[in-house]
Motif scaffolding. Structure first.
Motif, PDB file in Angstrom:
ATOM      1  N   TRP A  34     -51.288  -4.022  11.451  1.00  0.00           N
ATOM      2  CA  TRP A  34     -52.289  -3.356  11.011  1.00  0.00           C
ATOM      3  C   TRP A  34     -52.132  -1.723  11.297  1.00  0.00           C
ATOM      4  N   SER A  35     -51.926  -1.583  12.429  1.00  0.00           N
ATOM      5  CA  SER A  35     -52.001  -0.226  13.311  1.00  0.00           C
ATOM      6  C   SER A  35     -50.773   0.628  12.651  1.00  0.00           C
ATOM      7  N   VAL A  36     -49.810  -0.099  12.410  1.00  0.00           N
ATOM      8  CA  VAL A  36     -48.444   0.697  11.894  1.00  0.00           C
ATOM      9  C   VAL A  36     -48.826   1.127  10.338  1.00  0.00           C
ATOM     10  N   ARG A  70     -38.438  -9.490  21.185  1.00  0.00           N
ATOM     11  CA  ARG A  70     -38.450  -8.188  20.397  1.00  0.00           C
ATOM     12  C   ARG A  70     -39.243  -8.200  19.214  1.00  0.00           C
ATOM     13  N   LEU A  71     -39.974  -9.384  18.870  1.00  0.00           N
ATOM     14  CA  LEU A  71     -40.768  -9.712  17.746  1.00  0.00           C
ATOM     15  C   LEU A  71     -41.700  -8.662  17.334  1.00  0.00           C
ATOM     16  N   ALA A  72     -42.481  -7.958  18.199  1.00  0.00           N
ATOM     17  CA  ALA A  72     -43.103  -6.774  18.223  1.00  0.00           C
ATOM     18  C   ALA A  72     -42.498  -5.717  17.278  1.00  0.00           C
ATOM     19  N   GLY A  73     -41.321  -5.457  18.072  1.00  0.00           N
ATOM     20  CA  GLY A  73     -40.654  -4.269  17.537  1.00  0.00           C
ATOM     21  C   GLY A  73     -40.091  -4.682  15.914  1.00  0.00           C
ATOM     22  N   ALA A  76     -43.083  -4.167  13.758  1.00  0.00           N
ATOM     23  CA  ALA A  76     -43.419  -2.662  13.547  1.00  0.00           C
ATOM     24  C   ALA A  76     -42.500  -2.064  12.503  1.00  0.00           C
ATOM     25  N   THR A  77     -41.338  -2.443  12.837  1.00  0.00           N
ATOM     26  CA  THR A  77     -40.384  -1.817  11.949  1.00  0.00           C
ATOM     27  C   THR A  77     -40.234  -2.209  10.456  1.00  0.00           C
ATOM     28  N   THR A  78     -40.561  -3.322  10.367  1.00  0.00           N
ATOM     29  CA  THR A  78     -40.750  -3.779   9.121  1.00  0.00           C
ATOM     30  C   THR A  78     -41.926  -3.379   8.292  1.00  0.00           C
ATOM     31  N   ALA A  79     -43.026  -3.541   9.055  1.00  0.00           N
ATOM     32  CA  ALA A  79     -44.290  -2.639   8.381  1.00  0.00           C
ATOM     33  C   ALA A  79     -44.035  -1.165   8.204  1.00  0.00           C
ATOM     34  N   ARG A  80     -43.380  -0.444   9.021  1.00  0.00           N
ATOM     35  CA  ARG A  80     -42.905   0.982   8.935  1.00  0.00           C
ATOM     36  C   ARG A  80     -42.224   1.130   7.277  1.00  0.00           C
ATOM     37  N   ARG A  81     -41.249   0.163   7.386  1.00  0.00           N
ATOM     38  CA  ARG A  81     -40.563   0.318   6.324  1.00  0.00           C
ATOM     39  C   ARG A  81     -41.058  -0.104   4.585  1.00  0.00           C
ATOM     40  N   ALA A 155     -41.348  -3.621  25.926  1.00  0.00           N
ATOM     41  CA  ALA A 155     -40.255  -4.412  24.680  1.00  0.00           C
ATOM     42  C   ALA A 155     -40.478  -3.751  23.545  1.00  0.00           C
ATOM     43  N   ALA A 156     -41.697  -3.677  22.953  1.00  0.00           N
ATOM     44  CA  ALA A 156     -41.839  -3.352  21.716  1.00  0.00           C
ATOM     45  C   ALA A 156     -41.440  -1.879  21.251  1.00  0.00           C
ATOM     46  N   LEU A 157     -41.450  -0.957  22.328  1.00  0.00           N
ATOM     47  CA  LEU A 157     -41.030   0.223  22.087  1.00  0.00           C
ATOM     48  C   LEU A 157     -39.720   0.627  22.692  1.00  0.00           C
ATOM     49  N   SER A 158     -39.108  -0.368  23.432  1.00  0.00           N
ATOM     50  CA  SER A 158     -37.802   0.009  23.969  1.00  0.00           C
ATOM     51  C   SER A 158     -37.853   1.079  24.880  1.00  0.00           C
ATOM     52  N   ILE A 159     -38.954   1.260  26.058  1.00  0.00           N
ATOM     53  CA  ILE A 159     -39.015   2.104  27.128  1.00  0.00           C
ATOM     54  C   ILE A 159     -39.277   1.111  28.236  1.00  0.00           C
ATOM     55  N   PRO A 160     -38.944   1.999  29.423  1.00  0.00           N
ATOM     56  CA  PRO A 160     -39.364   1.304  30.652  1.00  0.00           C
ATOM     57  C   PRO A 160     -40.746   1.228  30.824  1.00  0.00           C
ATOM     58  N   VAL A 161     -41.198   0.112  31.737  1.00  0.00           N
ATOM     59  CA  VAL A 161     -42.566  -0.301  31.915  1.00  0.00           C
ATOM     60  C   VAL A 161     -43.154   0.943  32.630  1.00  0.00           C
ATOM     61  N   GLY A 162     -42.388   1.358  33.792  1.00  0.00           N
ATOM     62  CA  GLY A 162     -42.954   2.464  34.714  1.00  0.00           C
ATOM     63  C   GLY A 162     -43.153   3.920  34.016  1.00  0.00           C
ATOM     64  N   SER A 163     -42.532   3.962  32.949  1.00  0.00           N
ATOM     65  CA  SER A 163     -42.872   5.164  32.103  1.00  0.00           C
ATOM     66  C   SER A 163     -44.229   5.201  31.338  1.00  0.00           C
TER      67      SER A 163
END
Length: 181
Positions: A34-36, A70-73, A76-81, A155-163
């Motif tokens: 929904w947010s996407v 990677r289901l969240a990603g 999100a990609t599918t909703a964006r498209r 995992a959803a955004l493909s970025i390191p947890v610490g960042s």
């Protein structure tokens, strides 16, 4: 299946026809989808259509999801498209004015107050749009995401947890600075 089932278990259950597994998948990721859709400034009806189509795409590809983490990603990609597709179709449509019998739903609100609210809303979205794609994605997911931990966000955004925390702080500082000018 219960609330604590892994995404992999839920996907396997849903692919096998387990309605409860499907319901848990939808409840876990519905806010993200929904947010996407809403991030594209779609109307409620168009955003609902995007969400429904996104879930339909998942049903069509349940067996093709290779990495359940990677289901969240993927969602999100599918909703964006799908959202981009709605915007493209909307650009081709010509709205029809029905005439004087058609009523404006905002007639009850004071025009001055409505203008002020619209300006504030526009300023916020303009400032948000001026942020980098990374900042917009991170803030969007953190604001309305069903993801319970930074690990899932990472995992959803493909970025390191610490960042995530420091990046979020920098993005919010940039947004505040843009709104202050």
């Amino acid at each position: 299946m219960d609330e604590d089932s892994s995404t992999q278990e839920l996907l396997a259950g849903a692919a096998g026809g387990d309605q409860k597994a499907w319901d848990l998948l939808v409840s876990r990721f519905a806010r993200l989808v929904w947010s996407v859709a809403r991030s594209f400034r779609l109307s409620d009806a168009d955003a609902a259509d995007v969400c429904q189509t996104t879930w339909l795409r998942l049903v069509e590809h349940l067996d093709a999801i290779n990495d359940p983490t990677r289901l969240a990603g993927w969602l999100a990609t599918t909703a964006r498209r799908e959202s981009i597709g709605v915007l493209r179709r909307r650009d081709r449509e010509v709205p029809m004015y029905e005439g004087p019998g058609e009523e404006d739903e905002d007639d009850d609100q004071d025009p001055e107050q409505r203008t002020i609210e619209q300006d504030e809303h526009r300023e916020l979205w303009d400032a948000f749009a001026a942020l980098s794609e990374r900042c917009r994605s991170l803030l969007r997911v953190l604001a309305v995401s069903p993801l319970d931990s930074y690990a899932e966000v990472a995992a959803a955004l493909s970025i390191p947890v610490g960042s995530i925390g420091p990046t979020r702080a920098r993005c919010l500082d940039r947004l505040r600075a843009r709104l202050a000018t």
